[in-house]
Each structure stands twice: as C-alpha cells, then as structure tokens.
Design a protein around this motif. Structure first.
Motif, PDB file in Angstrom:
ATOM      1  N   ASN A   1     -11.243  -4.485  49.483  1.00 62.57           N
ATOM      2  CA  ASN A   1     -11.530  -3.530  48.406  1.00 62.57           C
ATOM      3  C   ASN A   1     -11.074  -4.079  47.054  1.00 62.57           C
ATOM      4  O   ASN A   1     -11.770  -3.909  46.046  1.00 62.57           O
ATOM      5  CB  ASN A   1     -10.857  -2.187  48.675  1.00 62.57           C
ATOM      6  N   ASN A   2      -9.914  -4.731  47.033  1.00 62.47           N
ATOM      7  CA  ASN A   2      -9.404  -5.300  45.794  1.00 62.47           C
ATOM      8  C   ASN A   2     -10.357  -6.370  45.267  1.00 62.47           C
ATOM      9  O   ASN A   2     -10.647  -6.409  44.063  1.00 62.47           O
ATOM     10  CB  ASN A   2      -8.005  -5.873  46.035  1.00 62.47           C
ATOM     11  N   LEU A   3     -10.831  -7.234  46.142  1.00 59.36           N
ATOM     12  CA  LEU A   3     -11.771  -8.275  45.733  1.00 59.36           C
ATOM     13  C   LEU A   3     -13.078  -7.669  45.232  1.00 59.36           C
ATOM     14  O   LEU A   3     -13.655  -8.141  44.245  1.00 59.36           O
ATOM     15  CB  LEU A   3     -12.034  -9.239  46.892  1.00 59.36           C
ATOM     16  N   SER A   4     -13.526  -6.629  45.881  1.00 57.90           N
ATOM     17  CA  SER A   4     -14.744  -5.942  45.452  1.00 57.90           C
ATOM     18  C   SER A   4     -14.538  -5.311  44.078  1.00 57.90           C
ATOM     19  O   SER A   4     -15.403  -5.413  43.198  1.00 57.90           O
ATOM     20  CB  SER A   4     -15.134  -4.884  46.482  1.00 57.90           C
ATOM     21  N   ASP A   5     -13.395  -4.667  43.882  1.00 55.00           N
ATOM     22  CA  ASP A   5     -13.080  -4.067  42.581  1.00 55.00           C
ATOM     23  C   ASP A   5     -12.990  -5.124  41.483  1.00 55.00           C
ATOM     24  O   ASP A   5     -13.267  -4.842  40.313  1.00 55.00           O
ATOM     25  CB  ASP A   5     -11.763  -3.291  42.644  1.00 55.00           C
ATOM     26  N   ALA A   6     -12.623  -6.346  41.854  1.00 54.46           N
ATOM     27  CA  ALA A   6     -12.532  -7.454  40.903  1.00 54.46           C
ATOM     28  C   ALA A   6     -13.896  -8.104  40.661  1.00 54.46           C
ATOM     29  O   ALA A   6     -13.987  -9.131  39.999  1.00 54.46           O
ATOM     30  CB  ALA A   6     -11.536  -8.501  41.397  1.00 54.46           C
ATOM     31  N   GLU A   7     -14.947  -7.504  41.207  1.00 51.68           N
ATOM     32  CA  GLU A   7     -16.326  -7.947  41.017  1.00 51.68           C
ATOM     33  C   GLU A   7     -16.634  -9.290  41.667  1.00 51.68           C
ATOM     34  O   GLU A   7     -17.499 -10.032  41.219  1.00 51.68           O
ATOM     35  CB  GLU A   7     -16.695  -7.972  39.527  1.00 51.68           C
ATOM     36  N   CYS A   8     -15.911  -9.619  42.733  1.00 46.99           N
ATOM     37  CA  CYS A   8     -16.234 -10.828  43.486  1.00 46.99           C
ATOM     38  C   CYS A   8     -17.496 -10.552  44.308  1.00 46.99           C
ATOM     39  O   CYS A   8     -17.650  -9.465  44.870  1.00 46.99           O
ATOM     40  CB  CYS A   8     -15.097 -11.201  44.429  1.00 46.99           C
ATOM     41  N   PRO A   9     -18.396 -11.538  44.389  1.00 43.07           N
ATOM     42  CA  PRO A   9     -19.597 -11.349  45.211  1.00 43.07           C
ATOM     43  C   PRO A   9     -19.244 -11.206  46.692  1.00 43.07           C
ATOM     44  O   PRO A   9     -18.229 -11.737  47.145  1.00 43.07           O
ATOM     45  CB  PRO A   9     -20.412 -12.619  44.975  1.00 43.07           C
ATOM     46  N   GLU A  10     -20.080 -10.511  47.418  1.00 43.43           N
ATOM     47  CA  GLU A  10     -19.816 -10.234  48.833  1.00 43.43           C
ATOM     48  C   GLU A  10     -19.657 -11.513  49.648  1.00 43.43           C
ATOM     49  O   GLU A  10     -18.782 -11.587  50.514  1.00 43.43           O
ATOM     50  CB  GLU A  10     -20.931  -9.355  49.426  1.00 43.43           C
ATOM     51  N   ASP A  11     -20.470 -12.528  49.370  1.00 39.93           N
ATOM     52  CA  ASP A  11     -20.337 -13.773  50.134  1.00 39.93           C
ATOM     53  C   ASP A  11     -19.004 -14.456  49.841  1.00 39.93           C
ATOM     54  O   ASP A  11     -18.391 -15.049  50.734  1.00 39.93           O
ATOM     55  CB  ASP A  11     -21.516 -14.720  49.887  1.00 39.93           C
ATOM     56  N   ALA A  12     -18.521 -14.345  48.600  1.00 41.54           N
ATOM     57  CA  ALA A  12     -17.211 -14.915  48.255  1.00 41.54           C
ATOM     58  C   ALA A  12     -16.093 -14.133  48.941  1.00 41.54           C
ATOM     59  O   ALA A  12     -15.097 -14.719  49.375  1.00 41.54           O
ATOM     60  CB  ALA A  12     -17.013 -14.917  46.746  1.00 41.54           C
ATOM     61  N   ILE A  13     -16.266 -12.826  49.045  1.00 40.41           N
ATOM     62  CA  ILE A  13     -15.276 -11.992  49.734  1.00 40.41           C
ATOM     63  C   ILE A  13     -15.210 -12.394  51.207  1.00 40.41           C
ATOM     64  O   ILE A  13     -14.122 -12.565  51.763  1.00 40.41           O
ATOM     65  CB  ILE A  13     -15.603 -10.496  49.577  1.00 40.41           C
ATOM     66  N   ASP A  14     -16.374 -12.572  51.831  1.00 44.55           N
ATOM     67  CA  ASP A  14     -16.404 -12.995  53.239  1.00 44.55           C
ATOM     68  C   ASP A  14     -15.718 -14.340  53.414  1.00 44.55           C
ATOM     69  O   ASP A  14     -14.944 -14.531  54.369  1.00 44.55           O
ATOM     70  CB  ASP A  14     -17.842 -13.064  53.744  1.00 44.55           C
ATOM     71  N   CYS A  15     -15.987 -15.268  52.508  1.00 43.16           N
ATOM     72  CA  CYS A  15     -15.362 -16.590  52.572  1.00 43.16           C
ATOM     73  C   CYS A  15     -13.844 -16.466  52.402  1.00 43.16           C
ATOM     74  O   CYS A  15     -13.078 -17.092  53.139  1.00 43.16           O
ATOM     75  CB  CYS A  15     -15.962 -17.480  51.491  1.00 43.16           C
ATOM     76  N   PHE A  16     -13.415 -15.644  51.441  1.00 46.38           N
ATOM     77  CA  PHE A  16     -11.986 -15.443  51.213  1.00 46.38           C
ATOM     78  C   PHE A  16     -11.324 -14.851  52.453  1.00 46.38           C
ATOM     79  O   PHE A  16     -10.244 -15.279  52.851  1.00 46.38           O
ATOM     80  CB  PHE A  16     -11.755 -14.532  50.006  1.00 46.38           C
ATOM     81  N   MET A  17     -11.970 -13.871  53.048  1.00 44.99           N
ATOM     82  CA  MET A  17     -11.397 -13.227  54.226  1.00 44.99           C
ATOM     83  C   MET A  17     -11.298 -14.205  55.393  1.00 44.99           C
ATOM     84  O   MET A  17     -10.362 -14.145  56.191  1.00 44.99           O
ATOM     85  CB  MET A  17     -12.201 -11.985  54.607  1.00 44.99           C
ATOM     86  N   ALA A  18     -12.250 -15.142  55.501  1.00 45.75           N
ATOM     87  CA  ALA A  18     -12.170 -16.169  56.545  1.00 45.75           C
ATOM     88  C   ALA A  18     -10.975 -17.082  56.282  1.00 45.75           C
ATOM     89  O   ALA A  18     -10.231 -17.425  57.214  1.00 45.75           O
ATOM     90  CB  ALA A  18     -13.469 -16.975  56.591  1.00 45.75           C
TER      91      ALA A  18
ATOM     92  N   ARG B   1      -8.331 -16.231  54.688  1.00 39.94           N
ATOM     93  CA  ARG B   1      -7.164 -15.383  54.946  1.00 39.94           C
ATOM     94  C   ARG B   1      -6.854 -15.317  56.433  1.00 39.94           C
ATOM     95  O   ARG B   1      -5.691 -15.416  56.848  1.00 39.94           O
ATOM     96  CB  ARG B   1      -7.426 -13.989  54.374  1.00 39.94           C
ATOM     97  N   SER B   2      -7.889 -15.169  57.255  1.00 36.95           N
ATOM     98  CA  SER B   2      -7.669 -15.071  58.705  1.00 36.95           C
ATOM     99  C   SER B   2      -7.122 -16.372  59.287  1.00 36.95           C
ATOM    100  O   SER B   2      -6.424 -16.362  60.295  1.00 36.95           O
ATOM    101  CB  SER B   2      -8.950 -14.650  59.419  1.00 36.95           C
ATOM    102  N   ARG B   3      -7.457 -17.502  58.622  1.00 28.36           N
ATOM    103  CA  ARG B   3      -6.921 -18.795  59.060  1.00 28.36           C
ATOM    104  C   ARG B   3      -5.557 -19.088  58.444  1.00 28.36           C
ATOM    105  O   ARG B   3      -4.934 -20.090  58.770  1.00 28.36           O
ATOM    106  CB  ARG B   3      -7.894 -19.918  58.688  1.00 28.36           C
ATOM    107  N   GLY B   4      -5.112 -18.229  57.535  1.00 26.03           N
ATOM    108  CA  GLY B   4      -3.814 -18.426  56.894  1.00 26.03           C
ATOM    109  C   GLY B   4      -3.808 -19.544  55.868  1.00 26.03           C
ATOM    110  O   GLY B   4      -2.753 -20.098  55.566  1.00 26.03           O
ATOM    111  N   ASN B   5      -4.971 -19.869  55.328  1.00 24.73           N
ATOM    112  CA  ASN B   5      -5.099 -20.966  54.365  1.00 24.73           C
ATOM    113  C   ASN B   5      -4.775 -20.458  52.958  1.00 24.73           C
ATOM    114  O   ASN B   5      -5.670 -20.173  52.159  1.00 24.73           O
ATOM    115  CB  ASN B   5      -6.503 -21.566  54.440  1.00 24.73           C
ATOM    116  N   ILE B   6      -3.495 -20.358  52.651  1.00 22.01           N
ATOM    117  CA  ILE B   6      -3.045 -19.816  51.374  1.00 22.01           C
ATOM    118  C   ILE B   6      -3.485 -20.676  50.193  1.00 22.01           C
ATOM    119  O   ILE B   6      -3.971 -20.131  49.194  1.00 22.01           O
ATOM    120  CB  ILE B   6      -1.529 -19.563  51.389  1.00 22.01           C
ATOM    121  N   PRO B   7      -3.354 -22.009  50.250  1.00 22.97           N
ATOM    122  CA  PRO B   7      -3.817 -22.799  49.100  1.00 22.97           C
ATOM    123  C   PRO B   7      -5.302 -22.565  48.772  1.00 22.97           C
ATOM    124  O   PRO B   7      -5.676 -22.459  47.604  1.00 22.97           O
ATOM    125  CB  PRO B   7      -3.562 -24.246  49.523  1.00 22.97           C
TER     126      PRO B   7
END
Length: 80
Positions: free
Chosen positions: A17-34, A36-42
């Motif tokens: 929701n935060n990423l969406s509120d920041a106007e990130c595109p849905e595909d970028a949100i999906d990529c970010f969440m992937a 995140r799930s891998r724990g790739n902080i950098p």
C-alpha cells in the motif's frame, strides 16, 4: 490480495500500500515485493532510490504551482 492473516502478510500489505501511495507502478511493486521476499535489502534500497529521484524532481514544479495558487488566493482575498 486476500485479507492478511499473519503478521508478515499484514506487513507485506502495508508495504504494498505504501508503494502504491508513492505512485510506484504495479510491476515495480511486484518486483520490489519479490526482492523483499528474498530479503535482498540492497536491491530494495536501490529500487526505492530509483523511484524517489523523479518525485524529488517534481517538487520544484509543484512548489511553483502552489506559490501561484497561493498568490492568486491572497490577491482575491485582499480585493474582497
């Protein structure tokens, strides 16, 4: 997305929701969440920085537009 039932799902929903509120595109949100799930902080931080820069570039234009509107509001109030 279904209703979150675990603390991790709740946190993931909040991040999405935060990423969406920041106007990130849905595909970028999906990529970010992937990432995140891998724990790739950098990679997460690099992704956020990439989307932050254009937002910062829009600030001067938004400020100029607000200044113009504020001046018009001030002028109208002063004349009335």
């Amino acid at each position: 997305m279904k209703n979150p039932s675990t603390p991790k799902e709740t946190e993931d929903a909040a991040v999405r929701n935060n990423l969406s509120d920041a106007e990130c595109p849905e595909d970028a949100i999906d990529c970010f969440m992937a990432m995140r799930s891998r724990g790739n902080i950098p990679a997460q931080l690099a992704s956020l920085a990439m989307y932050r820069k254009p937002l910062l570039n829009r600030l001067p234009n938004a400020k100029q537009a607000l200044d113009c509107l504020d001046f018009l509001i001030f002028t109208i109030k002063r004349q009335s």
